[in-house]
Write a protein that holds these residues in place. Structure first.
Motif, PDB file in Angstrom:
ATOM      1  N   LYS A 284       1.814   7.511  -6.457  1.00  0.00           N
ATOM      2  CA  LYS A 284       1.198   8.528  -6.628  1.00  0.00           C
ATOM      3  C   LYS A 284       2.116   9.711  -6.110  1.00  0.00           C
ATOM      4  N   LEU A 285       2.825   9.806  -5.247  1.00  0.00           N
ATOM      5  CA  LEU A 285       3.476  11.157  -4.810  1.00  0.00           C
ATOM      6  C   LEU A 285       4.589  11.449  -5.647  1.00  0.00           C
ATOM      7  N   ASP A 286       5.182  10.190  -6.280  1.00  0.00           N
ATOM      8  CA  ASP A 286       6.140  10.565  -7.514  1.00  0.00           C
ATOM      9  C   ASP A 286       5.398  11.254  -8.705  1.00  0.00           C
ATOM     10  N   ALA A 287       4.333  10.718  -9.064  1.00  0.00           N
ATOM     11  CA  ALA A 287       3.323  11.589  -9.888  1.00  0.00           C
ATOM     12  C   ALA A 287       3.255  12.888  -9.627  1.00  0.00           C
ATOM     13  N   VAL A 288       2.868  13.308  -8.488  1.00  0.00           N
ATOM     14  CA  VAL A 288       2.667  14.611  -8.083  1.00  0.00           C
ATOM     15  C   VAL A 288       3.867  15.497  -8.021  1.00  0.00           C
ATOM     16  N   LYS A 289       4.915  14.776  -7.697  1.00  0.00           N
ATOM     17  CA  LYS A 289       6.212  15.436  -7.881  1.00  0.00           C
ATOM     18  C   LYS A 289       6.526  16.078  -9.241  1.00  0.00           C
ATOM     19  N   ALA A 290       6.403  14.945 -10.081  1.00  0.00           N
ATOM     20  CA  ALA A 290       6.536  15.391 -11.507  1.00  0.00           C
ATOM     21  C   ALA A 290       5.449  16.541 -12.081  1.00  0.00           C
ATOM     22  N   ASP A 291       4.347  16.453 -11.632  1.00  0.00           N
ATOM     23  CA  ASP A 291       3.489  17.287 -12.043  1.00  0.00           C
ATOM     24  C   ASP A 291       3.697  18.832 -11.480  1.00  0.00           C
ATOM     25  N   LEU A 292       4.199  18.765 -10.259  1.00  0.00           N
ATOM     26  CA  LEU A 292       4.434  20.054  -9.471  1.00  0.00           C
ATOM     27  C   LEU A 292       5.733  20.696  -9.920  1.00  0.00           C
ATOM     28  N   GLU A 293       6.569  19.853 -10.542  1.00  0.00           N
ATOM     29  CA  GLU A 293       7.941  20.071 -10.636  1.00  0.00           C
ATOM     30  C   GLU A 293       8.684  20.298  -9.460  1.00  0.00           C
TER      31      GLU A 293
ATOM     32  N   ILE B 112       0.902  -1.303   0.023  1.00  0.00           N
ATOM     33  CA  ILE B 112       0.006  -0.083   0.035  1.00  0.00           C
ATOM     34  C   ILE B 112       0.905   1.183  -0.015  1.00  0.00           C
ATOM     35  N   LEU B 113       1.810   1.312   0.804  1.00  0.00           N
ATOM     36  CA  LEU B 113       2.823   2.478   0.894  1.00  0.00           C
ATOM     37  C   LEU B 113       3.331   2.574  -0.203  1.00  0.00           C
ATOM     38  N   ALA B 114       3.868   1.636  -1.191  1.00  0.00           N
ATOM     39  CA  ALA B 114       4.562   1.684  -2.251  1.00  0.00           C
ATOM     40  C   ALA B 114       3.610   2.359  -3.294  1.00  0.00           C
ATOM     41  N   VAL B 115       2.252   1.916  -3.331  1.00  0.00           N
ATOM     42  CA  VAL B 115       1.362   2.610  -4.278  1.00  0.00           C
ATOM     43  C   VAL B 115       1.199   4.008  -3.867  1.00  0.00           C
TER      44      VAL B 115
END
Length: 155
Positions: free
Chosen positions: A15-24, A8-11
């Motif tokens: 998702k946080l990695d995707a947020v990181k990319a979106d927010l730069e 669960i924590l890996a998922v």
């Protein structure tokens, strides 16, 4: 195989990695063990939490709430005040983790809930003129597991 809670924590991390990319943002830090440097900002933080005591259902199935925290630390820029950047991070993280199209986090949980949001912390960096800001939000994911099987979702 990893425990269900680790899966669960890996998922959540993905998702946080995707947020990181979106927010730069610069980084996603998981359970940081050393002070966070200004070179790592803007950063998302994932802090693993514990499980609440399981609630037993019939058929040796347990219902558990996994608690974890997500924080964000930003540097104020000419493009946006600290408050605006904190709010943008809050929206992005909340939307990613409570997305109605994946509320079950790839089928691992029954549901995920956002908890308390901390007061923003804003101030000057100790080693420069930068204005830094941070905020933290609690989350809880409810999942089911079978007694004697810590790595597969139940029932």
């Amino acid at each position: 195989m990893a425990s269900l809670r680790a899966q669960i924590l890996a998922v959540v991390k993905a998702k946080l990695d995707a947020v990181k990319a979106d927010l730069e943002f610069t980084s996603v830090l998981v359970n940081p063990r050393t002070p966070i440097g200004t070179d790592q900002l803007d950063a998302l933080l994932l802090l693993h939490g514990g499980d609440r005591e399981p609630d037993w259902l019939t058929g040796s199935v347990e219902e558990v709430w996994l608690e974890f925290g997500v924080g964000w630390m930003v540097r104020e820029t000419a493009d946006g005040s600290a408050e605006e950047q904190l709010d943008a991070a809050f929206v992005a993280v909340s939307d990613a983790l409570t997305d109605p199209d994946d509320v079950q986090l790839s089928g691992l949980v029954v549901e995920i809930r956002r908890g308390a949001l901390s007061e923003p912390q804003i101030g000057r960096a100790m080693d420069g003129a930068d204005v830094l800001a941070g905020q933290f939000c609690d989350f809880a994911a409810r999942y089911m597991a079978r007694e004697g099987d810590a790595s597969n979702p139940g029932p």
